[in-house]
Design a protein around this motif. Sequence first.
Motif, PDB file in Angstrom:
ATOM      1  N   LYS A  66       0.827  -1.201   0.000  1.00 29.95           N
ATOM      2  CA  LYS A  66       0.000   0.000   0.000  1.00 29.95           C
ATOM      3  C   LYS A  66       0.867   1.261   0.000  1.00 29.95           C
ATOM      4  N   MET A  67       0.342   2.300  -0.595  1.00 26.08           N
ATOM      5  CA  MET A  67       1.021   3.594  -0.585  1.00 26.08           C
ATOM      6  C   MET A  67       0.955   4.187   0.820  1.00 26.08           C
ATOM      7  N   PRO A  68       2.099   4.569   1.396  1.00 23.10           N
ATOM      8  CA  PRO A  68       2.078   5.172   2.732  1.00 23.10           C
ATOM      9  C   PRO A  68       1.169   6.406   2.778  1.00 23.10           C
ATOM     10  N   PHE A  69       0.537   6.600   3.926  1.00 25.07           N
ATOM     11  CA  PHE A  69      -0.341   7.748   4.204  1.00 25.07           C
ATOM     12  C   PHE A  69      -1.693   7.628   3.485  1.00 25.07           C
ATOM     13  N   THR A  70      -1.708   7.378   2.186  1.00 26.68           N
ATOM     14  CA  THR A  70      -2.982   7.297   1.461  1.00 26.68           C
ATOM     15  C   THR A  70      -3.626   5.929   1.619  1.00 26.68           C
ATOM     16  N   MET A  71      -2.810   4.882   1.879  1.00 25.36           N
ATOM     17  CA  MET A  71      -3.272   3.505   2.042  1.00 25.36           C
ATOM     18  C   MET A  71      -3.851   2.915   0.762  1.00 25.36           C
ATOM     19  N   LYS A  72      -3.657   3.552  -0.374  1.00 25.93           N
ATOM     20  CA  LYS A  72      -4.109   2.998  -1.639  1.00 25.93           C
ATOM     21  C   LYS A  72      -3.229   1.804  -2.006  1.00 25.93           C
ATOM     22  N   THR A  73      -3.868   0.722  -2.461  1.00 25.16           N
ATOM     23  CA  THR A  73      -3.130  -0.497  -2.781  1.00 25.16           C
ATOM     24  C   THR A  73      -2.384  -0.352  -4.096  1.00 25.16           C
ATOM     25  N   LEU A  74      -1.061  -0.544  -4.043  1.00 24.15           N
ATOM     26  CA  LEU A  74      -0.226  -0.484  -5.242  1.00 24.15           C
ATOM     27  C   LEU A  74      -0.140  -1.855  -5.905  1.00 24.15           C
ATOM     28  N   VAL A  75       0.092  -2.887  -5.090  1.00 21.33           N
ATOM     29  CA  VAL A  75       0.173  -4.257  -5.580  1.00 21.33           C
ATOM     30  C   VAL A  75      -0.715  -5.128  -4.701  1.00 21.33           C
ATOM     31  N   SER A  76      -1.719  -5.743  -5.284  1.00 21.81           N
ATOM     32  CA  SER A  76      -2.634  -6.589  -4.530  1.00 21.81           C
ATOM     33  C   SER A  76      -2.148  -8.037  -4.555  1.00 21.81           C
ATOM     34  N   ILE A  77      -2.081  -8.672  -3.383  1.00 23.11           N
ATOM     35  CA  ILE A  77      -1.651 -10.061  -3.287  1.00 23.11           C
ATOM     36  C   ILE A  77      -2.845 -10.969  -2.994  1.00 23.11           C
ATOM     37  N   LYS A  78      -3.581 -10.655  -1.952  1.00 28.24           N
ATOM     38  CA  LYS A  78      -4.802 -11.383  -1.614  1.00 28.24           C
ATOM     39  C   LYS A  78      -5.657 -10.500  -0.733  1.00 28.24           C
ATOM     40  N   ASP A  79      -6.920 -10.821  -0.638  1.00 30.01           N
ATOM     41  CA  ASP A  79      -7.840 -10.077   0.216  1.00 30.01           C
ATOM     42  C   ASP A  79      -8.030 -10.821   1.536  1.00 30.01           C
ATOM     43  N   PRO A  80      -8.406 -10.104   2.594  1.00 24.84           N
ATOM     44  CA  PRO A  80      -8.716 -10.778   3.857  1.00 24.84           C
ATOM     45  C   PRO A  80      -9.822 -11.796   3.670  1.00 24.84           C
ATOM     46  N   GLU A  81      -9.751 -12.864   4.443  1.00 27.96           N
ATOM     47  CA  GLU A  81     -10.738 -13.929   4.368  1.00 27.96           C
ATOM     48  C   GLU A  81     -11.529 -14.004   5.667  1.00 27.96           C
ATOM     49  N   ARG A  82     -12.677 -14.663   5.602  1.00 33.12           N
ATOM     50  CA  ARG A  82     -13.464 -14.853   6.811  1.00 33.12           C
ATOM     51  C   ARG A  82     -12.625 -15.560   7.870  1.00 33.12           C
ATOM     52  N   GLY A  83     -12.677 -15.047   9.075  1.00 37.18           N
ATOM     53  CA  GLY A  83     -11.915 -15.622  10.172  1.00 37.18           C
ATOM     54  C   GLY A  83     -10.598 -14.932  10.449  1.00 37.18           C
ATOM     55  N   ASP A  84     -10.088 -14.152   9.498  1.00 39.35           N
ATOM     56  CA  ASP A  84      -8.837 -13.425   9.722  1.00 39.35           C
ATOM     57  C   ASP A  84      -9.015 -12.355  10.793  1.00 39.35           C
ATOM     58  N   ILE A  85      -8.002 -12.156  11.608  1.00 39.75           N
ATOM     59  CA  ILE A  85      -7.977 -11.049  12.561  1.00 39.75           C
ATOM     60  C   ILE A  85      -7.174  -9.928  11.915  1.00 39.75           C
ATOM     61  N   ILE A  86      -7.810  -8.797  11.685  1.00 40.58           N
ATOM     62  CA  ILE A  86      -7.162  -7.716  10.941  1.00 40.58           C
ATOM     63  C   ILE A  86      -7.095  -6.426  11.761  1.00 40.58           C
ATOM     64  N   VAL A  87      -6.089  -5.627  11.450  1.00 35.79           N
ATOM     65  CA  VAL A  87      -5.975  -4.266  11.981  1.00 35.79           C
ATOM     66  C   VAL A  87      -6.313  -3.314  10.853  1.00 35.79           C
ATOM     67  N   PHE A  88      -7.117  -2.302  11.154  1.00 33.84           N
ATOM     68  CA  PHE A  88      -7.574  -1.385  10.113  1.00 33.84           C
ATOM     69  C   PHE A  88      -7.800   0.003  10.694  1.00 33.84           C
ATOM     70  N   LYS A  89      -7.873   0.962   9.800  1.00 34.14           N
ATOM     71  CA  LYS A  89      -8.201   2.326  10.219  1.00 34.14           C
ATOM     72  C   LYS A  89      -9.699   2.404  10.504  1.00 34.14           C
ATOM     73  N   PHE A  90     -10.036   2.900  11.687  1.00 34.82           N
ATOM     74  CA  PHE A  90     -11.427   3.011  12.088  1.00 34.82           C
ATOM     75  C   PHE A  90     -12.159   3.952  11.137  1.00 34.82           C
ATOM     76  N   PRO A  91     -13.218   3.492  10.473  1.00 36.46           N
ATOM     77  CA  PRO A  91     -13.921   4.323   9.481  1.00 36.46           C
ATOM     78  C   PRO A  91     -14.390   5.675   9.999  1.00 36.46           C
ATOM     79  N   GLU A  92     -14.778   5.739  11.277  1.00 36.28           N
ATOM     80  CA  GLU A  92     -15.285   6.995  11.816  1.00 36.28           C
ATOM     81  C   GLU A  92     -14.180   7.929  12.292  1.00 36.28           C
TER      82      GLU A  92
END
Length: 209
Positions: A66-92
């Motif tokens: 991902k591009m730093p700061f903007t978080m736009k994906t430059l190279v996609s490898i795989k998407d999160p799957e059901r059951g994965d524990i992920i860290v993300f930016k809180f939408p609100e």
Amino acid sequence: MPSEKENPSKKSALRENIEAILVAIILAMFIRTFVIQAFKIPSGSMKETLQIGDHILVNKFIFGIKMPFTMKTLVSIKDPERGDIIVFKFPEDPDKDFIKRVIGVAGDVIEIKDKQVYVNNEPVNYKQAVFKDSRIIPGDVQPRDNFGPKTIPPDCLFVMGDNRDQSYDSRFWGVVNLDAVKGKAFIIYWSWDKENFSVRWGRLGNFLK
């Protein structure tokens, strides 16, 4: 007195040390930005999987570059799957990082009836899910125990905390965009019990499932 001929070697050694430090800093920043980052668990929304005071490592490379700061994906490898524990930016509040478990991916229909989660009309039960409140709260009051049905939009995820009755998650504020995902949590490398002022030695090195 030291000869003037020794000065260039001293300057050279100093320069080498500075260059080594700069390379180490750049390498550390690269690893933190694109490969692995450490996070601390501040709340109990993922109990019992994650305790307050757990320190975890997150694989940031697994879902792409991902591009730093903007978080736009430059190279996609795989998407999160059901059951994965992920860290993300809180939408609100994108300045805050949240950690939750993926329950639904794009195209899934999510529904909750009396605490039971359904994905595409099939009941889904994670052994990590904890319910500490036996009451069933009607859906017209709030969506904790009754929710949906809701179809997950493209490039989005539906997430929930393992501490189902004490988690502020997609049931309340909606879906997570894939661009907001920082990575997948995979191991606890340190755990500090603030209340008892002690290390939780038994949790160190535990891989997250």
